[in-house]
Design a protein around this motif. Sequence first.
Motif, mmCIF file in Angstrom:
data_model
loop_
_atom_site.group_PDB
_atom_site.id
_atom_site.type_symbol
_atom_site.label_atom_id
_atom_site.label_comp_id
_atom_site.label_asym_id
_atom_site.label_seq_id
_atom_site.Cartn_x
_atom_site.Cartn_y
_atom_site.Cartn_z
ATOM 1 N N PHE A 1 0.833 -1.197 0.000
ATOM 2 C CA PHE A 1 0.000 0.000 0.000
ATOM 3 C C PHE A 1 0.868 1.247 0.000
ATOM 4 C CE2 PHE A 1 0.705 -1.130 4.392
ATOM 5 C CZ PHE A 1 0.764 0.052 5.116
ATOM 6 N N TYR A 2 0.234 2.384 -0.239
ATOM 7 C CA TYR A 2 0.914 3.659 -0.463
ATOM 8 C C TYR A 2 0.190 4.736 0.325
ATOM 9 C CZ TYR A 2 1.323 8.054 -3.235
ATOM 10 O OH TYR A 2 1.458 9.354 -3.645
ATOM 11 N N ILE A 3 0.950 5.669 0.897
ATOM 12 C CA ILE A 3 0.372 6.769 1.657
ATOM 13 C C ILE A 3 0.954 8.080 1.143
ATOM 14 C CG2 ILE A 3 0.132 7.843 3.924
ATOM 15 C CD1 ILE A 3 0.431 5.095 5.181
ATOM 16 N N PRO A 4 0.106 8.985 0.656
ATOM 17 C CA PRO A 4 0.599 10.298 0.248
ATOM 18 C C PRO A 4 0.613 11.257 1.429
ATOM 19 C CG PRO A 4 -1.705 10.113 -0.324
ATOM 20 C CD PRO A 4 -1.321 8.816 0.360
ATOM 21 N N SER A 5 1.595 12.136 1.483
ATOM 22 C CA SER A 5 1.684 13.097 2.567
ATOM 23 C C SER A 5 2.594 14.232 2.146
ATOM 24 C CB SER A 5 2.233 12.435 3.840
ATOM 25 O OG SER A 5 2.590 13.405 4.807
ATOM 26 N N SER A 6 2.318 15.429 2.671
ATOM 27 C CA SER A 6 3.206 16.551 2.392
ATOM 28 C C SER A 6 4.539 16.390 3.122
ATOM 29 C CB SER A 6 2.546 17.874 2.803
ATOM 30 O OG SER A 6 2.152 17.848 4.159
ATOM 31 N N ASN A 7 4.633 15.411 4.018
ATOM 32 C CA ASN A 7 5.911 15.049 4.626
ATOM 33 C C ASN A 7 6.721 14.149 3.711
ATOM 34 O OD1 ASN A 7 6.142 16.454 6.972
ATOM 35 N ND2 ASN A 7 5.431 14.811 8.301
ATOM 36 N N GLY A 8 6.101 13.677 2.624
ATOM 37 C CA GLY A 8 6.741 12.758 1.695
ATOM 38 C C GLY A 8 5.923 11.492 1.538
ATOM 39 N N MET B 1 0.470 10.734 -11.682
ATOM 40 C CA MET B 1 -0.597 11.527 -12.303
ATOM 41 C C MET B 1 -0.845 12.809 -11.521
ATOM 42 S SD MET B 1 -4.622 10.505 -12.918
ATOM 43 C CE MET B 1 -4.468 9.748 -14.535
ATOM 44 N N LEU B 2 -0.989 12.698 -10.209
ATOM 45 C CA LEU B 2 -1.279 13.877 -9.394
ATOM 46 C C LEU B 2 -0.087 14.827 -9.317
ATOM 47 C CD1 LEU B 2 -3.313 12.233 -6.505
ATOM 48 C CD2 LEU B 2 -4.172 13.880 -8.177
ATOM 49 N N GLN B 3 1.127 14.268 -9.360
ATOM 50 C CA GLN B 3 2.319 15.091 -9.274
ATOM 51 C C GLN B 3 2.549 15.895 -10.555
ATOM 52 O OE1 GLN B 3 4.400 15.523 -6.646
ATOM 53 N NE2 GLN B 3 5.704 16.935 -7.776
ATOM 54 N N ASN B 4 2.193 15.306 -11.699
ATOM 55 C CA ASN B 4 2.586 15.903 -12.973
ATOM 56 C C ASN B 4 1.453 16.478 -13.804
ATOM 57 O OD1 ASN B 4 5.613 15.204 -13.230
ATOM 58 N ND2 ASN B 4 4.700 13.257 -12.607
ATOM 59 N N PHE B 5 0.220 16.067 -13.543
ATOM 60 C CA PHE B 5 -0.898 16.539 -14.359
ATOM 61 C C PHE B 5 -1.935 17.195 -13.459
ATOM 62 C CE2 PHE B 5 0.513 12.488 -16.442
ATOM 63 C CZ PHE B 5 1.335 13.107 -17.354
ATOM 64 N N PRO B 6 -2.041 18.524 -13.505
ATOM 65 C CA PRO B 6 -2.952 19.219 -12.590
ATOM 66 C C PRO B 6 -4.422 19.041 -12.934
ATOM 67 C CG PRO B 6 -1.969 20.769 -14.133
ATOM 68 C CD PRO B 6 -1.281 19.456 -14.361
ATOM 69 N N ALA B 7 -4.711 18.459 -14.096
ATOM 70 C CA ALA B 7 -6.105 18.333 -14.515
ATOM 71 C C ALA B 7 -6.873 17.377 -13.600
ATOM 72 C CB ALA B 7 -6.171 17.834 -15.957
ATOM 73 N N LEU C 1 4.183 21.425 -4.365
ATOM 74 C CA LEU C 1 5.223 20.456 -4.026
ATOM 75 C C LEU C 1 4.643 19.089 -3.690
ATOM 76 C CD1 LEU C 1 7.588 22.643 -1.808
ATOM 77 C CD2 LEU C 1 8.200 21.570 -3.987
ATOM 78 N N SER C 2 3.394 19.054 -3.222
ATOM 79 C CA SER C 2 2.786 17.775 -2.804
ATOM 80 C C SER C 2 1.336 17.682 -3.260
ATOM 81 C CB SER C 2 2.869 17.630 -1.281
ATOM 82 O OG SER C 2 2.207 18.726 -0.644
ATOM 83 N N PRO C 3 1.073 17.777 -4.570
ATOM 84 C CA PRO C 3 -0.314 17.736 -5.046
ATOM 85 C C PRO C 3 -0.982 16.377 -4.840
ATOM 86 C CG PRO C 3 1.212 17.655 -6.887
ATOM 87 C CD PRO C 3 2.027 17.943 -5.675
ATOM 88 N N TYR C 4 -0.177 15.347 -4.549
ATOM 89 C CA TYR C 4 -0.707 14.015 -4.274
ATOM 90 C C TYR C 4 -1.255 13.895 -2.852
ATOM 91 C CZ TYR C 4 4.129 14.172 -2.737
ATOM 92 O OH TYR C 4 5.313 14.571 -2.183
ATOM 93 N N ASP C 5 -1.043 14.915 -2.012
ATOM 94 C CA ASP C 5 -1.436 14.866 -0.602
ATOM 95 C C ASP C 5 -2.834 15.438 -0.414
ATOM 96 O OD1 ASP C 5 -1.389 14.783 2.212
ATOM 97 O OD2 ASP C 5 -0.599 16.819 2.303
ATOM 98 N N PRO C 6 -3.803 14.647 0.056
ATOM 99 C CA PRO C 6 -5.163 15.161 0.248
ATOM 100 C C PRO C 6 -5.223 16.346 1.208
ATOM 101 C CG PRO C 6 -5.148 12.772 0.381
ATOM 102 C CD PRO C 6 -3.721 13.206 0.356
ATOM 103 N N TYR C 7 -4.399 16.312 2.257
ATOM 104 C CA TYR C 7 -4.438 17.366 3.276
ATOM 105 C C TYR C 7 -4.108 18.720 2.670
ATOM 106 C CZ TYR C 7 -3.409 19.797 7.678
ATOM 107 O OH TYR C 7 -3.399 20.682 8.725
#
Length: 520
Positions: free
Chosen positions: A95-102, A142-148, A437-443
């Motif tokens: 599993f994978y966890i996105p976070s603005s901490n990395g 996708m979330l890191q590179n494509f803002p759409a 810097l962290s568009p993959y992070d929901p927070y």
Amino acid sequence: MRTSVKILAAISALAFTTPAMAEWWRAQSDHFVVYSEGKEQEALELATRMERVDMAMRAMQNMTKDEDPVPVTIFRFGDTDDIGRLAGSRGVAGFYIPSSNGAVAFIPARKPRARGLGTRSDGDQQLDPNIILAHEYGHHFMLQNFPANYPAWYVEAYAEVYGTVDIQPKGVFRLGLPATHRANQFLYDERFPAKKLFFPPSKLEPGDSRHFYSVGWLLAHYLTFTDKRPGQLTEYLKLVNDGKTSMQAAEAAFGDLEKLSEEVRKYQNTALGAIEFIPNNYQEPIISVRQLTPAEEAVIPYVIKSSRGVTKSTAPGVADRIRSAAAQYSDDKFVLDALIEAEFDAKNFAASDAAADRALAVDPKNSKALLYKGMIRMERGKTDSSEYVAARPYFVKAFESDDHNARSLILNYLSYYKAGEAIPESALLGLEQGYKLSPYDPYSRIVLARQFLNEKKGDLARYILGPLVQDPDEEKSEDRNKKDEDDFIGRCVNYIDAGDLTNASAELTRMLDKAEEDNG
């Protein structure tokens, strides 16, 4: 301290087993940091494979190499049972966890031990960890590179396509291979028409999102790897991003959706083709590998638990273990960084502050120590608002020491918001930069969307929240009332569409408050 994909989820971080005298290796590449239990070659191979997956994604999008990427950390350890326990769900093989901490990911180093006669093999019951890792990195990429904003079915279909990428020597890769790990699911999904992928969430039944991984993959494969409907998928996605609903965009781009559904159903029974791609000017990934030091090995199991996220009941035990190691390795940066986080998670704020001071004595530019010094003062600000002011210099210094430190920018903004002060332009710009810097992070998305709502920028807020609406990777409650109760983002978007930005902002505030209460 990290939060899970489910911001409101309770987190389980149970013990995992490690064979006696197991070796640990650290492999680093441009986009990944791998901590791997086992052999040096295994760490090297994992980092190399994931760099090749990243190269494949970039090649298909005609993207150049990142100049200064933020690496994803991968922990490879234990067996599939250990991963399941860490995830809090039996049968999870990664599993994978996105976070603005990395962003972090967890996969097993080996299969579980046999339990005797009658034990069912994990066979097709569990996905290959490499497929899971490539799938989840597809979301991250996708979330890191494509803002759409993309429809939920396509988000999963995109990740599924790259989950089965076949990495060949000398830069060659094959894309579009059948998702054989979904074979059993396809048998049950045969009657699910492709047109239902375009339905709004309100018209889907509980559990329908599982079809995004199978029928959604099949539809994306048909539209991408055949010449039957050239350009239609691109047009559909463009219309969605221009503000059309998924159904409106589908009708405009594909025409008769009954006909499309029938074509996709027939396509399932054909020999699904894949493409072979040979990138220009291919260069082998550069990977550095080293064995962990004794200090790092002493705390790596507990660093993994902290990275997953701890609960009120498990945090003290993790802190105790790391504290014991820190007594032996008092000047080791890796150990001190782990201690800072563990003491903070256990709400031992004075001890965390002292550990940060020890880390800063070793390295005055330790970004994590500076970040947590600020976070401790944010906690104290709940009872003494002057502490919010005291927190800000630490966030500024944390970002100066590490310009990838998105969390420091977001928290600097929040130090003004929580203090009820006017937010300066520099902090607002910092919040936006933290999101970038962290568009993959929901927070980071939710905090920025709320700020846009408070500025009466409803369209921007809705755009930022787009990827979080009806996320099929979220575990859905079987209790429909509970599901509705927790659907803060769904209600927020409904308020935005109705022009009620005040209540839309209030929904996000309630969500953030509940997340803070649940996660401590």
